[in-house]
Design a protein around this motif. Structure first.
Motif, mmCIF file in Angstrom:
data_model
loop_
_atom_site.group_PDB
_atom_site.id
_atom_site.type_symbol
_atom_site.label_atom_id
_atom_site.label_comp_id
_atom_site.label_asym_id
_atom_site.label_seq_id
_atom_site.Cartn_x
_atom_site.Cartn_y
_atom_site.Cartn_z
ATOM 1 N N MET A 342 0.607 -8.757 -13.878
ATOM 2 C CA MET A 342 1.408 -8.330 -13.460
ATOM 3 C C MET A 342 2.843 -8.750 -12.301
ATOM 4 S SD MET A 342 1.735 -3.641 -12.523
ATOM 5 C CE MET A 342 1.593 -3.583 -11.157
ATOM 6 N N SER A 343 3.439 -9.282 -12.330
ATOM 7 C CA SER A 343 4.032 -9.743 -11.249
ATOM 8 C C SER A 343 5.173 -9.019 -10.278
ATOM 9 C CB SER A 343 4.496 -11.011 -11.908
ATOM 10 O OG SER A 343 3.719 -12.095 -12.325
ATOM 11 N N LEU A 344 4.841 -9.038 -8.471
ATOM 12 C CA LEU A 344 5.564 -7.957 -7.698
ATOM 13 C C LEU A 344 6.507 -9.272 -7.228
ATOM 14 C CD1 LEU A 344 2.206 -6.965 -6.063
ATOM 15 C CD2 LEU A 344 3.602 -6.326 -8.382
ATOM 16 N N PRO A 345 7.528 -8.833 -7.107
ATOM 17 C CA PRO A 345 8.413 -9.147 -6.147
ATOM 18 C C PRO A 345 7.847 -10.015 -5.495
ATOM 19 C CG PRO A 345 9.335 -6.876 -6.154
ATOM 20 C CD PRO A 345 7.878 -7.376 -6.551
ATOM 21 N N MET A 346 8.560 -11.970 -4.737
ATOM 22 C CA MET A 346 7.647 -12.434 -4.292
ATOM 23 C C MET A 346 8.926 -13.675 -3.792
ATOM 24 S SD MET A 346 5.768 -14.194 -2.803
ATOM 25 C CE MET A 346 4.457 -13.984 -2.140
ATOM 26 N N HIS A 347 8.832 -13.200 -3.030
ATOM 27 C CA HIS A 347 10.218 -14.868 -2.264
ATOM 28 C C HIS A 347 10.284 -14.714 -0.802
ATOM 29 C CE1 HIS A 347 12.942 -11.847 -0.931
ATOM 30 N NE2 HIS A 347 12.654 -11.342 -1.398
ATOM 31 N N PRO A 348 10.319 -16.234 -0.104
ATOM 32 C CA PRO A 348 10.120 -16.510 1.177
ATOM 33 C C PRO A 348 10.942 -15.189 2.015
ATOM 34 C CG PRO A 348 11.300 -18.713 0.165
ATOM 35 C CD PRO A 348 11.233 -17.125 -1.150
ATOM 36 N N PHE A 349 11.577 -14.713 1.850
ATOM 37 C CA PHE A 349 12.979 -13.553 2.785
ATOM 38 C C PHE A 349 12.373 -11.993 2.268
ATOM 39 C CE2 PHE A 349 14.614 -17.496 1.002
ATOM 40 C CZ PHE A 349 15.272 -18.352 2.949
ATOM 41 N N MET A 350 11.716 -12.396 1.470
ATOM 42 C CA MET A 350 10.992 -10.515 1.532
ATOM 43 C C MET A 350 10.835 -9.933 2.388
ATOM 44 S SD MET A 350 8.227 -9.591 -1.482
ATOM 45 C CE MET A 350 9.333 -7.478 -2.206
ATOM 46 N N GLN A 351 11.446 -8.744 3.298
ATOM 47 C CA GLN A 351 11.182 -7.564 4.233
ATOM 48 C C GLN A 351 9.945 -7.258 4.106
ATOM 49 O OE1 GLN A 351 12.813 -8.702 7.097
ATOM 50 N NE2 GLN A 351 13.789 -10.584 5.725
ATOM 51 N N GLN A 352 8.841 -6.550 4.588
ATOM 52 C CA GLN A 352 7.753 -5.754 4.576
ATOM 53 C C GLN A 352 7.794 -3.852 3.666
ATOM 54 O OE1 GLN A 352 5.180 -5.455 8.409
ATOM 55 N NE2 GLN A 352 4.246 -7.683 7.907
ATOM 56 N N ALA A 353 9.202 -4.278 4.416
ATOM 57 C CA ALA A 353 9.787 -2.202 4.520
ATOM 58 C C ALA A 353 10.223 -2.990 2.505
ATOM 59 C CB ALA A 353 11.248 -2.032 4.868
ATOM 60 N N ASP A 354 10.365 -3.842 1.618
ATOM 61 C CA ASP A 354 10.358 -4.016 0.465
ATOM 62 C C ASP A 354 9.201 -4.187 -0.151
ATOM 63 O OD1 ASP A 354 13.006 -3.644 0.205
ATOM 64 O OD2 ASP A 354 13.462 -6.097 0.363
ATOM 65 N N GLN A 355 8.415 -4.696 0.327
ATOM 66 C CA GLN A 355 6.852 -5.367 0.538
ATOM 67 C C GLN A 355 6.033 -3.820 -0.089
ATOM 68 O OE1 GLN A 355 5.470 -8.540 2.646
ATOM 69 N NE2 GLN A 355 4.290 -8.123 1.010
ATOM 70 N N ASP A 356 6.272 -2.644 1.174
ATOM 71 C CA ASP A 356 6.353 -1.591 0.867
ATOM 72 C C ASP A 356 6.440 0.036 0.042
ATOM 73 O OD1 ASP A 356 4.234 -2.490 3.293
ATOM 74 O OD2 ASP A 356 6.149 -1.067 4.831
ATOM 75 N N THR A 357 7.848 -0.836 -0.349
ATOM 76 C CA THR A 357 8.456 0.177 -2.012
ATOM 77 C C THR A 357 7.473 -0.613 -2.631
ATOM 78 O OG1 THR A 357 10.484 0.092 -0.333
ATOM 79 C CG2 THR A 357 10.576 0.375 -3.161
ATOM 80 N N VAL A 358 7.274 -1.318 -2.460
ATOM 81 C CA VAL A 358 6.749 -2.172 -3.785
ATOM 82 C C VAL A 358 5.170 -1.431 -4.428
ATOM 83 C CG1 VAL A 358 5.802 -4.305 -5.195
ATOM 84 C CG2 VAL A 358 7.691 -4.422 -3.948
ATOM 85 N N LEU A 359 4.998 -1.848 -2.920
ATOM 86 C CA LEU A 359 3.792 -1.009 -3.068
ATOM 87 C C LEU A 359 3.314 0.367 -3.132
ATOM 88 C CD1 LEU A 359 2.038 -2.766 0.155
ATOM 89 C CD2 LEU A 359 1.108 -3.527 -1.912
#
Length: 369
Positions: A342-359
């Motif tokens: 499965m592929s996670l949200p990924m782009h150059p403008f992604m913020q760590q807060a959004d990554q934490d939400t995904v994780l």
């Protein structure tokens, strides 16, 4: 949260992109405007090859060299079953037969150790895909091709911006093809593609093919296609190319944060030593993938599956084998991956807060299994 935030990218370069579009429109040279040849030159320099040929899609960037080499009915082309259908579709469009070999269990790219067993007197070429942004083991593929007198196409649709042993994706093989589809690492605002080669004659023939096989005005020496890259797309890409290395660097940071914080039970991508991935996708493997995806999507986090069905299981290729009197094929690694990735949200403008939400969403989903 966006899976790929193209709006943020547009806002970052808006004034330059708008000006480039306006200039292209004002010129009224919508087809074969000067921006196309300028982009070809800049992309050839960027990749490190002599010639680049702008095309209307990444699909045509794979089809054009096959047509240029005269590959057709009775021929075979070896490729991976774990990729987007275009990789094998272009082979079938020429009338040749795509022949699949399994993938490596870690990188999920074509396994060079299984290629030779698939070579027959009818084999003409190998297409190696840089899946998710990481180049295949191109030296190993090229060595096999050289031994058997075969052509190599690097399918760089997902790997533009990647590096392999110090060489950039797009410079590997006899020819490479990339895509400028908006979601790709270097994407336009519509369809587009480009082929790269150091072979002058091949480049010349591909230029003919993309213009209906035209050798001079209304003189046609080959059967070709309508495969030109639009001027407006070239203008947009010239702007984006200026920032491309910065975006690849930003993708590395996003990917590293994911890898450093990946929950137990999820396996991140394996990047081989000497490789730099463009991280077109950040794809992980989990048990009970469909259930995990369902649970994550319930939280509002966008998740994609690249790819849920390997090409050997696609209805059209099953039908082609049946018509040839052949039984369905099984590729253990590709089919296992298709059930786990499965592929996670990924782009150059992604913020760590959004990554934490995904994780956190992944962790919670795995905890419910």
């Amino acid at each position: 949260m966006q899976f790929i935030d193209l709006k943020a990218q547009y806002e970052a370069y808006k004034s330059e992109i708008d000006a480039a579009i306006a200039e292209a429109v004002a010129s009224i040279r919508f087809i074969n405007g000067p921006q196309v040849s300028e982009l070809e030159q800049q992309m050839a320099d960027y990749v490190g090859v002599k010639y680049a040929v702008g095309l209307s899609s990444g699909t045509d960037a794979l089809l054009a060299p096959l047509m240029a080499w005269g590959i057709g009915p009775g021929d075979e082309v070896i490729t991976t079953p774990f990729t987007f259908i275009a990789t094998a579709e272009v082979v079938a469009l020429t009338g040749a037969t795509p022949v699949f070999v399994d993938i490596e269990p870690d990188t999920l790219n074509i396994d060079p150790n299984q290629i030779e067993a698939a070579i027959t007197p009818r084999t003409k070429a190998i297409i190696a895909v840089g899946l998710y942004g990481q180049c295949a083991d191109m030296d190993a593929v090229q060595a096999i091709a050289d031994k058997h007198g075969l052509k190599v196409i690097e399918d760089a649709a997902q790997s533009m911006g990647a590096e392999y042993k110090g060489r950039r994706s797009g410079s590997l093989g006899h020819v490479a093809g990339t895509s400028f589809f908006p979601a790709k690492p270097l994407g336009g605002m519509g369809d587009g593609g480009m082929a790269f080669t150091n072979d002058e004659e091949l480049a010349k023939t591909m230029r003919m093919i993309k213009e209906h096989g035209q050798t001079a005005h209304y003189r046609h020496g080959k059967i070709g296609i309508n495969g030109r890259l639009d001027t407006i797309q070239a203008a947009i890409l010239l702007v984006k190319l200026k920032y491309f290395d910065d975006e690849i660097a930003a993708r590395q940071k996003v990917a590293q944060y994911y890898m450093d914080n990946m929950p137990d039970g999820a396996r991140g991508p394996v990047i081989r030593e000497g490789n730099l991935s463009a991280f077109a996708q950040f794809t992980v493997r989990v048990p009970q993938r469909d259930k995990v995806v369902e649970l994550i999507r319930e939280t509002g986090v966008p998740i994609a599956v690249h790819y849920p069905l390997p090409l050997n299981r696609q209805p059209i290729f099953l039908e082609m084998r049946q018509k040839a009197g052949l039984e369905p094929e099984t590729f253990a690694n590709a089919e296992l991956a298709a059930n786990e990735v499965m592929s996670l949200p990924m782009h150059p403008f992604m913020q760590q807060a959004d990554q934490d939400t995904v994780l956190n969403a992944i962790k919670e989903a795995l905890g419910k299994l």
